[in-house]
Design a protein around this motif. Structure first.
Motif, PDB file in Angstrom:
ATOM      1  N   SER A 160      42.419  54.489  34.497  1.00 52.92           N
ATOM      2  CA  SER A 160      41.500  53.464  33.603  1.00 52.92           C
ATOM      3  C   SER A 160      41.948  52.239  34.007  1.00 52.92           C
ATOM      4  O   SER A 160      42.878  51.754  34.743  1.00 52.92           O
ATOM      5  CB  SER A 160      41.835  53.747  32.049  1.00 52.92           C
ATOM      6  OG  SER A 160      43.183  53.467  31.815  1.00 52.92           O
ATOM      7  N   HIS A 161      41.503  51.179  33.218  1.00 47.84           N
ATOM      8  CA  HIS A 161      41.741  49.754  33.779  1.00 47.84           C
ATOM      9  C   HIS A 161      42.036  48.853  32.304  1.00 47.84           C
ATOM     10  O   HIS A 161      41.426  49.174  31.294  1.00 47.84           O
ATOM     11  CB  HIS A 161      40.317  48.989  34.222  1.00 47.84           C
ATOM     12  CG  HIS A 161      40.262  49.608  35.685  1.00 47.84           C
ATOM     13  ND1 HIS A 161      39.352  50.958  35.914  1.00 47.84           N
ATOM     14  CD2 HIS A 161      40.562  49.320  36.779  1.00 47.84           C
ATOM     15  CE1 HIS A 161      39.581  51.125  37.327  1.00 47.84           C
ATOM     16  NE2 HIS A 161      40.010  50.294  37.737  1.00 47.84           N
ATOM     17  N   GLN A 162      42.719  47.863  32.531  1.00 51.65           N
ATOM     18  CA  GLN A 162      43.067  46.711  31.533  1.00 51.65           C
ATOM     19  C   GLN A 162      42.176  45.548  31.629  1.00 51.65           C
ATOM     20  O   GLN A 162      42.084  45.013  32.704  1.00 51.65           O
ATOM     21  CB  GLN A 162      44.348  46.312  31.553  1.00 51.65           C
ATOM     22  CG  GLN A 162      44.763  45.457  30.544  1.00 51.65           C
ATOM     23  CD  GLN A 162      44.828  45.669  29.100  1.00 51.65           C
ATOM     24  OE1 GLN A 162      45.082  46.847  28.989  1.00 51.65           O
ATOM     25  NE2 GLN A 162      44.294  44.961  28.223  1.00 51.65           N
ATOM     26  N   PHE A 163      41.166  45.405  30.806  1.00 51.77           N
ATOM     27  CA  PHE A 163      40.303  44.311  30.777  1.00 51.77           C
ATOM     28  C   PHE A 163      40.746  43.178  30.101  1.00 51.77           C
ATOM     29  O   PHE A 163      41.481  43.100  29.278  1.00 51.77           O
ATOM     30  CB  PHE A 163      39.220  44.663  30.335  1.00 51.77           C
ATOM     31  CG  PHE A 163      38.526  45.863  30.846  1.00 51.77           C
ATOM     32  CD1 PHE A 163      37.401  45.613  32.123  1.00 51.77           C
ATOM     33  CD2 PHE A 163      38.581  47.277  30.527  1.00 51.77           C
ATOM     34  CE1 PHE A 163      36.934  46.538  32.681  1.00 51.77           C
ATOM     35  CE2 PHE A 163      37.929  48.172  31.248  1.00 51.77           C
ATOM     36  CZ  PHE A 163      37.019  48.015  32.268  1.00 51.77           C
ATOM     37  N   SER A 164      40.429  41.855  30.692  1.00 46.03           N
ATOM     38  CA  SER A 164      40.889  40.419  30.218  1.00 46.03           C
ATOM     39  C   SER A 164      39.852  39.503  29.982  1.00 46.03           C
ATOM     40  O   SER A 164      38.964  39.436  31.033  1.00 46.03           O
ATOM     41  CB  SER A 164      42.319  39.891  31.065  1.00 46.03           C
ATOM     42  OG  SER A 164      43.141  40.764  31.162  1.00 46.03           O
TER      43      SER A 164
ATOM     44  N   SER B 174      44.949  33.806  32.625  1.00 51.69           N
ATOM     45  CA  SER B 174      46.115  34.148  32.258  1.00 51.69           C
ATOM     46  C   SER B 174      46.561  35.316  31.772  1.00 51.69           C
ATOM     47  O   SER B 174      47.647  36.056  31.922  1.00 51.69           O
ATOM     48  CB  SER B 174      46.610  33.047  30.985  1.00 51.69           C
ATOM     49  OG  SER B 174      45.956  33.017  30.048  1.00 51.69           O
ATOM     50  N   GLN B 175      45.377  35.961  31.179  1.00 49.94           N
ATOM     51  CA  GLN B 175      45.668  37.569  30.274  1.00 49.94           C
ATOM     52  C   GLN B 175      45.615  38.207  31.731  1.00 49.94           C
ATOM     53  O   GLN B 175      46.362  39.320  31.549  1.00 49.94           O
ATOM     54  CB  GLN B 175      44.590  37.649  29.382  1.00 49.94           C
ATOM     55  CG  GLN B 175      44.679  36.993  28.102  1.00 49.94           C
ATOM     56  CD  GLN B 175      43.428  37.240  27.479  1.00 49.94           C
ATOM     57  OE1 GLN B 175      42.363  37.611  27.786  1.00 49.94           O
ATOM     58  NE2 GLN B 175      43.189  36.658  26.124  1.00 49.94           N
ATOM     59  N   HIS B 176      44.729  37.994  32.655  1.00 54.77           N
ATOM     60  CA  HIS B 176      44.440  38.793  33.643  1.00 54.77           C
ATOM     61  C   HIS B 176      45.993  38.901  34.437  1.00 54.77           C
ATOM     62  O   HIS B 176      46.668  40.047  34.921  1.00 54.77           O
ATOM     63  CB  HIS B 176      43.575  38.426  34.753  1.00 54.77           C
ATOM     64  CG  HIS B 176      43.325  39.261  35.854  1.00 54.77           C
ATOM     65  ND1 HIS B 176      43.061  40.602  35.875  1.00 54.77           N
ATOM     66  CD2 HIS B 176      43.520  39.139  36.964  1.00 54.77           C
ATOM     67  CE1 HIS B 176      43.245  40.898  37.041  1.00 54.77           C
ATOM     68  NE2 HIS B 176      43.490  39.999  38.196  1.00 54.77           N
ATOM     69  N   ASN B 177      46.542  37.565  34.700  1.00 55.57           N
ATOM     70  CA  ASN B 177      47.876  37.734  35.404  1.00 55.57           C
ATOM     71  C   ASN B 177      48.871  38.332  34.857  1.00 55.57           C
ATOM     72  O   ASN B 177      49.756  39.123  35.371  1.00 55.57           O
ATOM     73  CB  ASN B 177      48.135  36.140  35.677  1.00 55.57           C
ATOM     74  CG  ASN B 177      47.327  35.306  36.759  1.00 55.57           C
ATOM     75  OD1 ASN B 177      46.701  36.109  37.395  1.00 55.57           O
ATOM     76  ND2 ASN B 177      47.261  34.214  36.354  1.00 55.57           N
ATOM     77  N   GLN B 178      48.996  38.106  33.449  1.00 53.61           N
ATOM     78  CA  GLN B 178      50.097  39.086  32.778  1.00 53.61           C
ATOM     79  C   GLN B 178      49.860  40.463  32.701  1.00 53.61           C
ATOM     80  O   GLN B 178      50.933  41.326  32.864  1.00 53.61           O
ATOM     81  CB  GLN B 178      49.949  38.695  31.173  1.00 53.61           C
ATOM     82  CG  GLN B 178      50.829  39.391  30.134  1.00 53.61           C
ATOM     83  CD  GLN B 178      52.503  39.112  30.628  1.00 53.61           C
ATOM     84  OE1 GLN B 178      52.730  37.913  30.994  1.00 53.61           O
ATOM     85  NE2 GLN B 178      53.229  39.907  30.744  1.00 53.61           N
ATOM     86  N   ALA B 179      48.576  40.928  32.766  1.00 52.05           N
ATOM     87  CA  ALA B 179      48.192  42.464  32.845  1.00 52.05           C
ATOM     88  C   ALA B 179      48.517  42.978  34.249  1.00 52.05           C
ATOM     89  O   ALA B 179      49.136  44.060  34.550  1.00 52.05           O
ATOM     90  CB  ALA B 179      46.741  42.677  32.651  1.00 52.05           C
TER      91      ALA B 179
END
Length: 344
Positions: free
Chosen positions: A312-316, A320-325
């Motif tokens: 699955s995937h983590q959505f942002s 900044s949220q994406h970089n943390q994910a």
């Protein structure tokens, strides 16, 4: 004179009795099961006749009295109705039922599946390995295949709906491709008429391109509309799609399992890290769900996603949220059970 009349009627009676007896024998023959102890397959070639079928079945010890069978077929005026195909004869089938089976063309059907996310080259390889299909496309180029299908000049990628198709022996690979393209077009046209408003696509073909990208990004049904929403949001905001599957497709045979930084910087018509908007063609075959996702995206607030390692995937919403994910889930790549696509 009286004796003559009596003799005439006796003769008629004898003829009628003989005809009735013969008719009864024929009916019993037609309803008596063939000499079958187990199912057997039987191939009727194109251009075959009932007489030829009778001779072969007799030679195989399955049918007796072939002349009676031929006589029944003439009675039914069915000689021209024989259909070619591969038939399965089941224990209990009678000469009468066999005629009906051959007239109705109830031959054996097989399944061929176009896999969601597969490329045209992979589809061609699968067709070539399907022995019961008549191979007509094997020696053709991609362009020649499309020309033979009446699609001259159209890029073949994405033009055949990912689905399972039934076919009978003797059907050609081109016949199957023609059916798959027709189903793709009807499915896409119908979905286009019911699309959401304010989508960034000018044509149904552009929606098909998007559907192919969605298909390659995830195999999870629940994620397809969300990933479509991410890409729609990027297009609406003038952002580049920056999706790896397009880069891989553009690399062609040069792709060896990994994308390097140089690959992301190398300009190709499909490298969505270097081009704006959609690539010029689809990059894979799509199913109905991907088409629906492209035309009915969800969660347009998301702009980024990263593989979580379980398929699955983590959505942002923000970079900044994406970089943390990315930081979090890249650490998981070291785990032996990490995967970027769902387990099959």
């Amino acid at each position: 004179m009286r004796k003559i009349v009596i003799s005439f009627f006796l003769t008629l009676l004898l003829v009628a009795l003989a005809a009735y007896s013969g008719w009864q024998l024929l009916q019993r023959y037609l309803d008596a099961p063939l000499a079958l102890e187990a199912p057997e397959t039987f191939l009727v070639e194109q251009g075959s006749s009932f007489r030829g079928v009778a001779n072969e079945l007799t030679a195989r010890g399955l049918l007796d009295k072939p002349d009676w069978w031929a006589f029944y077929i003439r009675m039914q005026n069915a000689g021209h109705l024989l259909k070619a195909g591969e038939y399965q004869l089941e224990p209990g089938v009678t000469p009468r039922l066999l005629v009906q089976q051959l007239i109705e063309g109830k031959s054996i059907t097989y399944n061929f599946t176009i896999i969601e996310g597969s490329t045209f080259s992979q589809l061609r390889a699968s067709l070539a390995e399907t022995e019961r299909l008549t191979q007509r496309a094997a020696t053709m180029s991609d362009a020649q295949i499309m020309q033979a299908l009446g699609l001259d000049g159209l890029h073949p990628e994405g033009q055949f709906l990912a689905d399972t198709y039934q076919f009978q022996r003797g059907m050609s690979d081109l016949d199957l491709l023609r059916r798959a393209n027709s189903l793709l077009q009807s499915t896409l046209d119908q979905a286009w008429l019911q699309k959401d408003s304010k989508l960034p696509y000018k044509t149904a073909y552009e929606a098909l391109i998007m559907a192919s990208i969605v298909e390659k990004e995830t195999a999870l049904s629940s994620e397809r509309p969300i990933i479509a929403g991410v890409f729609v949001s990027r297009l609406n905001k003038g952002m580049r799609l920056q999706t790896d599957p397009t880069v891989i497709y553009g690399m062609g045979a040069a792709y060896k399992g990994n994308i390097r930084k140089a690959d992301l910087l190398r300009a190709t018509p499909y490298n969505t890290y270097t081009i704006s908007g959609l690539p010029p063609t689809p990059i894979a075959m799509v199913g109905r769900e991907a088409i629906q996702a492209a035309l009915h995206p969800e969660g347009e607030r998301w702009l980024f996603f990263v593989a979580k390692g379980d398929g699955s995937h983590q959505f942002s919403e923000t970079l900044s949220q994406h970089n943390q994910a990315v930081k979090e889930f890249q650490q998981r790549r070291r785990r032996a059970d990490y995967r970027s696509t769902p387990a099959q």
